[in-house]
Design an enzyme around this catalytic site. Structure first.
Site, mmCIF file in Angstrom:
data_model
loop_
_atom_site.group_PDB
_atom_site.id
_atom_site.type_symbol
_atom_site.label_atom_id
_atom_site.label_comp_id
_atom_site.label_asym_id
_atom_site.label_seq_id
_atom_site.Cartn_x
_atom_site.Cartn_y
_atom_site.Cartn_z
ATOM 1 N N PHE A 112 8.344 45.207 48.813
ATOM 2 C CA PHE A 112 8.922 46.556 48.920
ATOM 3 C C PHE A 112 10.383 46.536 49.345
ATOM 4 O O PHE A 112 11.088 47.527 49.170
ATOM 5 C CB PHE A 112 8.098 47.409 49.893
ATOM 6 C CG PHE A 112 8.573 47.343 51.326
ATOM 7 C CD1 PHE A 112 8.220 46.281 52.137
ATOM 8 C CD2 PHE A 112 9.383 48.336 51.848
ATOM 9 C CE1 PHE A 112 8.674 46.211 53.451
ATOM 10 C CE2 PHE A 112 9.832 48.277 53.159
ATOM 11 C CZ PHE A 112 9.473 47.213 53.966
ATOM 12 N N LYS A 113 10.852 45.415 49.883
ATOM 13 C CA LYS A 113 12.247 45.372 50.332
ATOM 14 C C LYS A 113 13.223 45.606 49.181
ATOM 15 O O LYS A 113 14.342 46.054 49.392
ATOM 16 C CB LYS A 113 12.529 44.067 51.057
ATOM 17 C CG LYS A 113 11.785 44.017 52.394
ATOM 18 C CD LYS A 113 12.177 42.859 53.265
ATOM 19 C CE LYS A 113 11.528 42.993 54.638
ATOM 20 N NZ LYS A 113 10.058 42.837 54.585
ATOM 21 N N ASP A 114 12.782 45.332 47.942
ATOM 22 C CA ASP A 114 13.637 45.629 46.788
ATOM 23 C C ASP A 114 13.978 47.122 46.697
ATOM 24 O O ASP A 114 15.043 47.482 46.197
ATOM 25 C CB ASP A 114 12.935 45.232 45.485
ATOM 26 C CG ASP A 114 12.817 43.721 45.312
ATOM 27 O OD1 ASP A 114 13.699 42.983 45.793
ATOM 28 O OD2 ASP A 114 11.834 43.285 44.688
ATOM 29 N N MET A 117 16.933 47.368 49.052
ATOM 30 C CA MET A 117 17.984 46.372 48.890
ATOM 31 C C MET A 117 18.716 46.539 47.556
ATOM 32 O O MET A 117 19.915 46.340 47.475
ATOM 33 C CB MET A 117 17.359 44.987 48.991
ATOM 34 C CG MET A 117 18.273 43.950 49.560
ATOM 35 S SD MET A 117 18.574 44.135 51.316
ATOM 36 C CE MET A 117 17.370 43.010 51.991
#
Ligand SMILES: *Cc1c(COP(=O)(O)O)cnc(C)c1O
Length: 473
Positions: A112-114, A117
């Site tokens: 989920f960091k995409d 980011m």
């Protein structure tokens, strides 16, 4: 919109001022001076928007120092089917009656960091070009954060990434993801040491202020407000999807269950709720590293030592303290910067933690928070049950979320479990749970065999500095 610090510094700053910064000068975290309120009419209008248009509307409330047309273009370049796999960007899928999974992990690094980011990469490139500046991002990673940062910054003008990782200690898949990048502005530094050595080097370099200024060293850690803001959008999108098309018995509210470590993801849910999204409960799910579960059960926040920090099969939640937690406590305490500072600066330094007063702790329920914890055995059982009974394969972090979600169901309130990674990233535990290999998204078959681009260095700050100096021209 202006931003202030959670520790009492109210010097007003704009979004662009804090975008490239980490902590506020007084050591606090940045928050907006207020949360813009979204009423029912606006919710009705936003319900029909594409994800990118929704993101633009929400971001516009918090960013007034980037021209609207530029912000819109930037957001539309970020949230595309090409990058995230579907037009919905964060589609829901049903697990069983009343429980859905919201897919946040279909970006380039399968976590989920995409979601945040990818936006940050475009914001950084825009802001650096506008100022005629450059930035060298220095970070340490044992997995998700580092690869999400590299995939967000690859090929971006004005940005270089120097990412330290412990040699031989990442999974083959995660290593392949990072080391196969061939972009000239991405530097993988494989350090002969453990993750803590990498982190110590990053700290040592950042504490060397002359070096930091001279070589324009920055970070992309999870306390960055822009990352948190980007995450607010999928709480709106999840709410809209869960409550769409139901003419009768339209649920008024939804709950979210969030696999949590540094409290960045669920803090975005808190912001969405403060803005007026009808969120009933925010379920904080931890693994064996249960700093947050302990707080929400008892009112005591206790930072853990290294010996008490466990290596688990949901490794992206293995934390000793939750770096975004101060933001919520600031709101909980009625935005009292002095009290927040006394807890996070003084009490933690002196006693390693704090306990809220009974009065303060009683307010937590009004913010919708509840919590629970999950163990390795729970993860295996939950992954197995989801696969065999519900026909869906989930990763270890999402399993922690689903396990704890089931402990906090309320009749008539849909529960959305946030999927924070895909099973392909954690093949070992999937094999243990299911006796088979996880599904791997198209295009990622055989990435382990791609040519790798990395440099091995000893765990030596001076050698890392020398590398940076000789690769900044
Ligand atoms: C980072 C991460 C988390 C924890 O998110 P926080 O914002 O730190 O609470 C959970 N799951 C996965 C897969 C992650 O990468």
């Amino acid at each position: 919109m202006k931003y202030l610090s959670t520790r009492g510094d109210t010097t007003p700053r704009g979004f662009s001022d804090i975008l490239l910064e980490g902590l506020a000068p007084d050591g606090g975290l940045y928050l907006p001076t207020h949360y813009p309120q979204v009423d029912e009419t606006t919710l009705t209008r936003w319900r029909r928007l594409s994800y990118a248009d929704l993101a633009f509307e929400i971001l516009s409330l918090y960013i007034d120092d980037i021209p609207a047309a530029d912000l819109k273009a930037l957001v539309h370049r970020t949230y595309t089917r090409e990058v995230f796999g579907t037009d919905a960007i964060v589609p829901l899928r049903r697990v069983e009656d009343g429980i859905h999974i919201e897919a946040l992990s279909n970006g380039p690094t399968l976590a989920f960091k995409d979601m945040a980011m990818q936006l940050l990469g475009n914001l950084f490139e825009y802001e650096l070009a506008r100022r005629g500046e450059e930035l060298n991002i220095l970070g340490a990673t044992s997995g998700d954060t580092g690869s999400a940062a590299e995939y967000a910054m690859r090929g971006k003008r004005g940005v270089r990434v120097f990412m330290l990782s412990p040699k031989g200690r990442m999974s083959a898949f995660q290593q392949a993801q990072m080391f196969s990048l061939q972009d000239a502005n991405i530097h993988n530094l494989s350090i002969e040491g453990v993750f803590d050595d990498c982190q110590d080097i990053v700290k040592a370099v950042s504490n060397h202020l002359d070096f930091k200024r001279r070589w324009k060293i920055g970070t992309v850690n999870s306390i960055n407000w822009a990352r948190l803001l980007a995450q607010v959008v999928y709480y709106f999108a999840g709410y809209f999807q869960a409550t769409s098309g139901r003419v009768q018995a339209t649920p008024e509210r939804v709950s979210f269950a969030v696999p949590s470590g540094n409290f960045g993801n669920v803090c975005a849910g808190h912001v969405a709720r403060m803005m007026g999204v009808p969120i009933h409960r925010l379920v904080v799910a931890t693994n064996e590293n249960d700093v947050l579960d302990e707080f929400f059960r008892t009112g005591t926040y206790r930072v853990r030592g290294t010996a008490e920090t466990h290596e688990t099969s949901s490794p992206s939640m293995d934390i000793s303290k939750a770096s975004n937690f101060e933001r919520f406590v600031f709101d909980l305490l009625g935005r009292d910067g002095g009290r927040t500072k006394a807890l996070f600066a003084d009490a933690i330094a002196k006693e390693g933690g704090f306990t809220l007063t009974a009065d303060e702790f009683a307010r937590v329920a009004g913010f919708g928070f509840v919590s629970g914890r999950s163990t390795h055995a729970d993860r295996l059982a939950t992954i197995r049950d989801a696969w065999q009974r519900c026909g869906t394969m989930i990763d270890t972090h999402t399993a922690d979320g689903l396990k704890v979600a089931r402990e906090h169901l309320d009749a008539g309130v849909p529960m959305l479990v946030l999927e924070t990674a895909l099973p392909a990233k954690f093949a070992e535990t999937i094999r243990e749970a299911l006796g088979r290999e996880p599904e791997r998204p198209a295009g990622l078959e055989g990435i382990e065999a791609l040519p790798k681009r990395f440099t091995v260095l000893p765990a030596d700050t001076d050698r890392v500095k020398a590398y940076i100096e000789s690769h900044c021209d």
